[in-house]
Design an enzyme around this catalytic site. Sequence first.
Site, short mmCIF file in Angstrom:
data_model
loop_
_atom_site.label_atom_id
_atom_site.label_comp_id
_atom_site.label_asym_id
_atom_site.label_seq_id
_atom_site.Cartn_x
_atom_site.Cartn_y
_atom_site.Cartn_z
N CYS A 112 -19.46 -4.24 -16.36
CA CYS A 112 -19.45 -3.87 -14.95
C CYS A 112 -20.56 -4.60 -14.18
O CYS A 112 -21.72 -4.58 -14.59
CB CYS A 112 -19.64 -2.36 -14.82
SG CYS A 112 -19.69 -1.83 -13.12
N CYS A 164 -18.42 -0.17 -19.02
CA CYS A 164 -19.69 -0.31 -18.27
C CYS A 164 -20.44 -1.60 -18.60
O CYS A 164 -21.10 -2.17 -17.72
CB CYS A 164 -20.57 0.90 -18.53
SG CYS A 164 -19.82 2.43 -17.97
N GLN A 177 0.63 6.91 -5.25
CA GLN A 177 1.10 7.71 -6.40
C GLN A 177 1.85 6.88 -7.44
O GLN A 177 2.59 7.43 -8.24
CB GLN A 177 2.05 8.84 -5.95
CG GLN A 177 1.63 9.59 -4.73
CD GLN A 177 0.70 10.75 -5.05
OE1 GLN A 177 0.52 11.08 -6.21
NE2 GLN A 177 0.12 11.32 -4.04
N THR A 178 1.77 5.56 -7.38
CA THR A 178 2.56 4.74 -8.32
C THR A 178 1.69 3.63 -8.91
O THR A 178 0.88 3.03 -8.19
CB THR A 178 3.77 4.13 -7.56
OG1 THR A 178 4.38 5.15 -6.78
CG2 THR A 178 4.81 3.55 -8.51
N GLU A 193 0.83 -1.21 0.00
CA GLU A 193 0.00 0.00 0.00
C GLU A 193 0.86 1.26 0.00
O GLU A 193 0.51 2.24 -0.64
CB GLU A 193 -0.96 0.00 1.20
CG GLU A 193 -2.10 -1.00 1.07
CD GLU A 193 -2.97 -0.80 -0.17
OE1 GLU A 193 -3.04 0.33 -0.68
OE2 GLU A 193 -3.55 -1.80 -0.64
N LEU A 212 11.50 4.75 -7.53
CA LEU A 212 10.04 4.74 -7.25
C LEU A 212 9.50 6.14 -6.94
O LEU A 212 8.31 6.39 -7.09
CB LEU A 212 9.74 3.84 -6.03
CG LEU A 212 9.23 2.44 -6.30
CD1 LEU A 212 8.88 1.74 -5.01
CD2 LEU A 212 8.00 2.45 -7.20
N GLY A 213 10.38 7.04 -6.48
CA GLY A 213 9.94 8.41 -6.18
C GLY A 213 9.26 8.53 -4.82
O GLY A 213 9.03 7.53 -4.13
N TYR A 214 8.94 9.74 -4.44
CA TYR A 214 8.28 10.03 -3.15
C TYR A 214 8.99 9.32 -1.99
O TYR A 214 8.42 8.48 -1.30
CB TYR A 214 6.80 9.63 -3.19
CG TYR A 214 6.05 10.31 -4.29
CD1 TYR A 214 5.59 11.61 -4.13
CD2 TYR A 214 5.85 9.68 -5.50
CE1 TYR A 214 4.93 12.25 -5.15
CE2 TYR A 214 5.20 10.32 -6.55
CZ TYR A 214 4.75 11.60 -6.36
OH TYR A 214 4.10 12.23 -7.37
N CYS A 249 -14.05 0.43 -14.15
CA CYS A 249 -14.53 1.81 -14.03
C CYS A 249 -13.32 2.76 -14.18
O CYS A 249 -12.96 3.51 -13.28
CB CYS A 249 -15.21 2.00 -12.67
SG CYS A 249 -16.17 3.51 -12.59
N ASP A 287 -9.43 5.40 -1.92
CA ASP A 287 -8.39 5.95 -2.80
C ASP A 287 -9.06 6.53 -4.06
O ASP A 287 -10.30 6.62 -4.14
CB ASP A 287 -7.35 4.88 -3.15
CG ASP A 287 -7.91 3.79 -4.06
OD1 ASP A 287 -9.15 3.77 -4.28
OD2 ASP A 287 -7.12 2.98 -4.56
N TYR A 292 -6.17 6.19 4.92
CA TYR A 292 -6.32 5.25 3.82
C TYR A 292 -5.53 3.96 4.08
O TYR A 292 -6.07 2.85 4.01
CB TYR A 292 -5.88 5.88 2.48
CG TYR A 292 -5.70 4.82 1.43
CD1 TYR A 292 -6.81 4.28 0.80
CD2 TYR A 292 -4.44 4.27 1.16
CE1 TYR A 292 -6.67 3.24 -0.09
CE2 TYR A 292 -4.29 3.23 0.28
CZ TYR A 292 -5.41 2.72 -0.35
OH TYR A 292 -5.28 1.68 -1.22
#
Length: 326
Positions: free
Chosen positions: A198, A195, A38-39, A33, A76-78, A188, A134, A116
């Site tokens: 779905c 749809c 952001q990835t 998680e 990976l960043g952040y 979605c 999310d 989250y």
Amino acid sequence: MINVNQLEIWYEKNKRDLPFRENKNPYFIWVSEIMLQQTQVETVIPYFNKFIKKYPTIKSLSQTDEDTLFSVIQGLGYYRRFKNMLKAAKTVHSEYKDEFPSTYQEIRKLAGIGEYTAGAIMSIAYNKPFAATDGNVIRVIARTYDIKDDMRIEKNKKQIKLINQQLIDAAIPKIYTQAIMELGALVCRPVNPACEDCPIHGTCKAYILNKQNELPYFSKKKNKKTIKYHVFLIEDDNSLYLRKRTERLLGGMYEFPQFEENEMIPFDYEVIEDKGTYKHVFTHLIWEMKVERIKLKSEPLTVWLKINKELIKDYPMATAHKKIIN
Ligand code: SF4
């Protein structure tokens, strides 16, 4: 309205085979998680496998140091999320004897774990009804309930969180959380949702009103700020100089010495080669970096680290500067 039962049945038949879903170890769920923030899932998978191979338990993670951890996840960043992850692992080691805590309150107290992530761990790993909302969940709920409010505003997101909580209260938490996220990722989708495939289209207001592509609504973001830097590749025989960042952005990563365009350069130098200009786009700002290879004509700064050129790969570099090496 969402029929959670239909959604759960759909998930069991259609879920992707993802390495972090193979077991419900809260440590694995937590790592995945954090990485997924952001990835994209496709980007996360090889990093997750490498990470778990290197740190199979929370104890092994708690015993590593920041440089080694950053070399495992660089790209990976952040990076702040992994700084927090290390801090949280040390807390689990010292306060919970390497057992991942199992109550929402305890989990929320760990560094870097917000509403989250705590909801995802509680529901997926412990099967407890704590909602995790999310971007995928926001999209599914805003569309099915025809919620037109601006989702950039926190109080509007709260409405979605409340609905998500009501839904998980009536569901099997460990399946529901993954099912609604998976529906958002696979069916979605932000653009051109599928749809017809779905499982809940019969009761989806956006589908009935044919306004799927209008929801959710996000107001326009302000333009990104550009910061111009002067970056120096300082060579000295077979060595190079690096600096370990202490700023909030990319804290703990290494970079070539860099100074903002209008900042005074606190050393003398001679330009050997102009390496051109590089750009790196973050979510909220842009770095424009004018890069020069130089020779020092005064003493190096004490905050710099002199390293052997051949060993640069051992240092977790900020992606913005990795581009320069490449
Ligand atoms: S019917 Fe379409 S818009 Fe509605 S939840 Fe399903 S995929 Fe999304």
